[in-house]
Motif scaffolding. Structure first.
Motif, PDB file in Angstrom:
ATOM      1  N   ASN A  67       1.018  -1.498   0.136  1.00 41.17           N
ATOM      2  CA  ASN A  67      -0.360  -0.002  -0.341  1.00 41.17           C
ATOM      3  C   ASN A  67       0.639   1.152   0.094  1.00 41.17           C
ATOM      4  O   ASN A  67       1.949   1.938   0.136  1.00 41.17           O
ATOM      5  CB  ASN A  67      -0.472   0.191   1.893  1.00 41.17           C
ATOM      6  N   GLY A  68      -0.042   2.751   0.090  1.00 43.82           N
ATOM      7  CA  GLY A  68       0.968   3.938  -0.097  1.00 43.82           C
ATOM      8  C   GLY A  68       1.461   4.025   0.714  1.00 43.82           C
ATOM      9  O   GLY A  68       2.601   4.413   1.031  1.00 43.82           O
ATOM     10  N   THR A  69       1.115   3.551   2.464  1.00 45.14           N
ATOM     11  CA  THR A  69       1.537   4.134   3.217  1.00 45.14           C
ATOM     12  C   THR A  69       2.472   3.091   3.432  1.00 45.14           C
ATOM     13  O   THR A  69       4.282   4.021   4.328  1.00 45.14           O
ATOM     14  CB  THR A  69       0.641   3.720   4.384  1.00 45.14           C
ATOM     15  N   LEU A  72       6.220   4.876   2.030  1.00 45.93           N
ATOM     16  CA  LEU A  72       6.425   5.708   2.441  1.00 45.93           C
ATOM     17  C   LEU A  72       7.535   5.352   3.811  1.00 45.93           C
ATOM     18  O   LEU A  72       7.967   6.044   3.638  1.00 45.93           O
ATOM     19  CB  LEU A  72       5.700   6.709   3.074  1.00 45.93           C
ATOM     20  N   THR A  93      -2.342  17.264   5.257  1.00 46.35           N
ATOM     21  CA  THR A  93      -2.076  16.429   4.432  1.00 46.35           C
ATOM     22  C   THR A  93      -2.784  14.446   4.902  1.00 46.35           C
ATOM     23  O   THR A  93      -3.060  14.108   6.241  1.00 46.35           O
ATOM     24  CB  THR A  93      -0.782  15.651   4.274  1.00 46.35           C
ATOM     25  N   PHE A  94      -2.846  13.775   4.678  1.00 43.15           N
ATOM     26  CA  PHE A  94      -3.760  12.189   5.138  1.00 43.15           C
ATOM     27  C   PHE A  94      -2.481  12.005   6.190  1.00 43.15           C
ATOM     28  O   PHE A  94      -1.240  11.636   5.771  1.00 43.15           O
ATOM     29  CB  PHE A  94      -3.435  11.410   3.579  1.00 43.15           C
ATOM     30  N   THR A  97       1.257  10.115   5.655  1.00 42.08           N
ATOM     31  CA  THR A  97       2.807  10.962   5.405  1.00 42.08           C
ATOM     32  C   THR A  97       3.711  10.818   6.918  1.00 42.08           C
ATOM     33  O   THR A  97       4.590  11.301   6.405  1.00 42.08           O
ATOM     34  CB  THR A  97       2.529  12.380   4.938  1.00 42.08           C
ATOM     35  N   VAL A 144       4.200  17.309   0.296  1.00 39.38           N
ATOM     36  CA  VAL A 144       2.631  16.386  -1.359  1.00 39.38           C
ATOM     37  C   VAL A 144       2.252  16.937  -1.394  1.00 39.38           C
ATOM     38  O   VAL A 144       1.334  17.390  -2.167  1.00 39.38           O
ATOM     39  CB  VAL A 144       2.411  15.985   0.149  1.00 39.38           C
ATOM     40  N   LEU A 146      -0.437  17.433  -2.949  1.00 40.30           N
ATOM     41  CA  LEU A 146      -2.564  17.016  -2.760  1.00 40.30           C
ATOM     42  C   LEU A 146      -3.270  17.006  -4.159  1.00 40.30           C
ATOM     43  O   LEU A 146      -3.376  17.983  -4.707  1.00 40.30           O
ATOM     44  CB  LEU A 146      -2.644  17.981  -1.812  1.00 40.30           C
ATOM     45  N   ASP A 168       5.475  12.241  -1.868  1.00 39.71           N
ATOM     46  CA  ASP A 168       4.271  11.856  -1.611  1.00 39.71           C
ATOM     47  C   ASP A 168       3.582  11.927  -2.842  1.00 39.71           C
ATOM     48  O   ASP A 168       3.251  12.597  -2.577  1.00 39.71           O
ATOM     49  CB  ASP A 168       4.033  11.916   0.142  1.00 39.71           C
ATOM     50  N   ALA A 170       0.918  10.041  -3.929  1.00 35.82           N
ATOM     51  CA  ALA A 170      -0.398   8.683  -3.156  1.00 35.82           C
ATOM     52  C   ALA A 170      -0.758   9.367  -4.307  1.00 35.82           C
ATOM     53  O   ALA A 170      -1.817   8.262  -4.808  1.00 35.82           O
ATOM     54  CB  ALA A 170      -0.669   8.622  -2.169  1.00 35.82           C
ATOM     55  N   GLN A 171      -1.558  10.465  -4.656  1.00 36.87           N
ATOM     56  CA  GLN A 171      -2.609  11.452  -5.290  1.00 36.87           C
ATOM     57  C   GLN A 171      -2.561  11.560  -6.711  1.00 36.87           C
ATOM     58  O   GLN A 171      -3.006  12.085  -7.887  1.00 36.87           O
ATOM     59  CB  GLN A 171      -3.163  11.820  -4.752  1.00 36.87           C
ATOM     60  N   SER A 192      -0.171   5.783  -4.376  1.00 38.72           N
ATOM     61  CA  SER A 192      -0.836   4.455  -3.589  1.00 38.72           C
ATOM     62  C   SER A 192      -1.864   3.773  -4.684  1.00 38.72           C
ATOM     63  O   SER A 192      -2.297   4.981  -5.523  1.00 38.72           O
ATOM     64  CB  SER A 192      -1.706   4.879  -2.642  1.00 38.72           C
ATOM     65  N   GLU A 204      -5.787  -2.865  -1.979  1.00 41.01           N
ATOM     66  CA  GLU A 204      -4.627  -2.614  -1.195  1.00 41.01           C
ATOM     67  C   GLU A 204      -3.520  -2.572  -2.378  1.00 41.01           C
ATOM     68  O   GLU A 204      -3.175  -3.586  -3.007  1.00 41.01           O
ATOM     69  CB  GLU A 204      -3.770  -2.346   0.226  1.00 41.01           C
ATOM     70  N   GLY A 205      -2.876  -1.269  -2.755  1.00 43.84           N
ATOM     71  CA  GLY A 205      -1.763  -1.440  -3.226  1.00 43.84           C
ATOM     72  C   GLY A 205      -1.141  -0.086  -3.637  1.00 43.84           C
ATOM     73  O   GLY A 205      -0.757   0.786  -3.159  1.00 43.84           O
ATOM     74  N   TYR A 329      -8.978  15.853   5.500  1.00 41.38           N
ATOM     75  CA  TYR A 329      -8.602  16.145   6.099  1.00 41.38           C
ATOM     76  C   TYR A 329      -8.898  17.355   7.213  1.00 41.38           C
ATOM     77  O   TYR A 329      -8.624  19.013   6.893  1.00 41.38           O
ATOM     78  CB  TYR A 329      -7.376  16.852   5.825  1.00 41.38           C
TER      79      TYR A 329
END
Ligand SMILES: Cc1ncc(COP(=O)(O)O)c(C=O)c1O
Length: 389
Positions: A67-69, A72, A93-94, A97, A144, A146, A168, A170-171, A192, A204-205, A329
């Protein structure tokens, strides 16, 4: 209050079904192939996918993971981030991060963002000065991208100098910064594949992107318990491998990804035009970027407007009329129990706090029709006029 749209079916906030219908046939064939072969984790499609993702991002290597977490975490682990290190993170941010920095025992340090939701180079500069004065050691900065828009990487590099940047994305995988694909701006980049992301799988990925074979090898080792051979671990690692059938999903989605990004751009431009026309400066709409890619191309993971007051009331008004919206957020990380003891930049996180109260994300997916966009804009316009005058 008018409720003239309440008979109509609600618009989907993110429409994943229309996309599924498009890829269903080849997707099912691919999944059947994987099931029959029985190589469920890290099968040949994962290697094929990593090659394609790296090429699309303009880098040498892509290492997929759980996953994206974890992406990181793996990146920070491979740089040896740990106790005694400081990592600069945006206040808006989410949680992942900042979470992975804290998880490794390093110090999270919050810097502010600009009104475009992205890390402010000026605030970063002030933060770096502050850490230096206190005798701290900044190991990395995590900008990030965002809502899908790439950060001002030139500005951030100028103030961060030799310090490593972990982007980051992810988005924002699929976006561009000054004509280069997202993936090559940071010393490493993570993304992510959570289903709602512009390139999402059906579970998840995540992935890490880098440009040197040694780092890629270190990441590959760590995603699978640091094992150099079965049951012999050279470094501490995780179980964060990628499922073969999720690779099949992403390989199918990659075939239509460019087309979908174009469609997202068209929808964002239409939103911007209609909202400016109907509400003028009563709402702030996001900058659309340059379609030629000379400055940036957003992936429009979210289309997020800002309302200077009554955000939550307008949101409820729209929801009652079948137009969903999301507040991402709603609290800056520095105000949350798990993170409030970490340091913030001198002068504070004024913009992060403001955006937490003002930002509202509207429905976005490549399959929104012109009629859907008009309906969203009409209802938002009514709501804003009702509450803001
Ligand atoms: C900015 C950001 N970073 C990291 C992540 C973590 O990704 P994942 O949910 O795949 O772990 C997300 C997911 O929403 C995100 O938006």
């Amino acid at each position: 209050m008018k409720k003239e749209t309440e008979e109509q079916e609600a618009i989907a906030f993110i429409d994943l079904h229309a996309q599924y219908e498009r890829i269903a046939k080849s997707l099912h064939e691919g999944i059947e192939r994987v099931c029959k072969r029985g190589h469920y984790i890290m099968g040949e499609e994962v290697l094929e996918l990593e090659g394609k993702l790296a090429a699309y991002a303009g880098v040498k290597d892509c290492v997929t993971c759980g996953n994206g977490t974890d992406a990181l975490l793996l990146a920070l682990m491979s740089w040896g981030v740990g106790p005694g290190d400081t990592v600069m993170v945006p206040g808006y941010t989410f949680v992942a991060t900042a979470g992975m920095v804290a998880h490794l025992g390093a110090e999270v340090y919050f810097v502010d963002v600009e009104d475009n939701f992205l890390m402010s180079p000026e605030s970063l500069g002030r933060g770096l000065e502050d850490v230096k004065k206190r005798g701290g050691c900044v190991k990395a900065v995590i900008p990030v991208d965002l809502f899908g828009r790439p950060c001002d990487y030139d500005g951030l590099r100028e103030v961060s100098g030799e310090i490593k940047l972990l982007a980051d994305a992810a988005q924002s995988y699929g976006g561009c910064y000054r004509g280069h694909p997202v993936g090559c701006q940071g010393d490493m980049t993570t993304t992510s594949f959570y289903p709602a992301k512009p390139l999402g799988c059906y579970g998840e990925g995540g992935a890490v992107f880098c440009n040197d074979a040694e780092t890629a090898q270190a990441l590959r080792l760590r995603r699978s318990h640091g094992e150099v051979e079965r049951y012999r671990s050279e470094v501490v690692g995780l179980n964060s491998r990628f499922d073969t059938w999720q690779a099949v999903v992403l390989l199918e989605k990659l075939k239509i990804f460019e087309e979908e990004l174009e469609s997202r751009q068209r929808i964002a431009e239409r939103y911007g035009m209609l909202l400016r026309e109907s509400l003028g400066d009563r709402v702030q709409v996001p900058e659309e970027g340059d379609r030629e890619g000379t400055h940036f191309r957003s992936t429009w993971a979210q289309y997020t407007i800002r309302l200077s007051s009554h955000r939550d009331e307008v949101r409820a008004y729209c929801g009652e009329r079948g137009v969903p919206s999301v507040v991402y957020y709603p609290w800056p990380l520095s105000k949350q129990p798990a993170y409030r003891d970490y340091s913030c930049v001198p002068g504070g996180l004024g913009m992060s706090e403001r955006l937490s109260c003002e930002a509202l994300s509207l429905p976005m997916s490549p399959y929104l029709s012109d009629g859907d966009v008009e309906r969203v804009v009409d209802v938002v316009t009514e709501g804003v006029r009702y509450y803001l005058g």
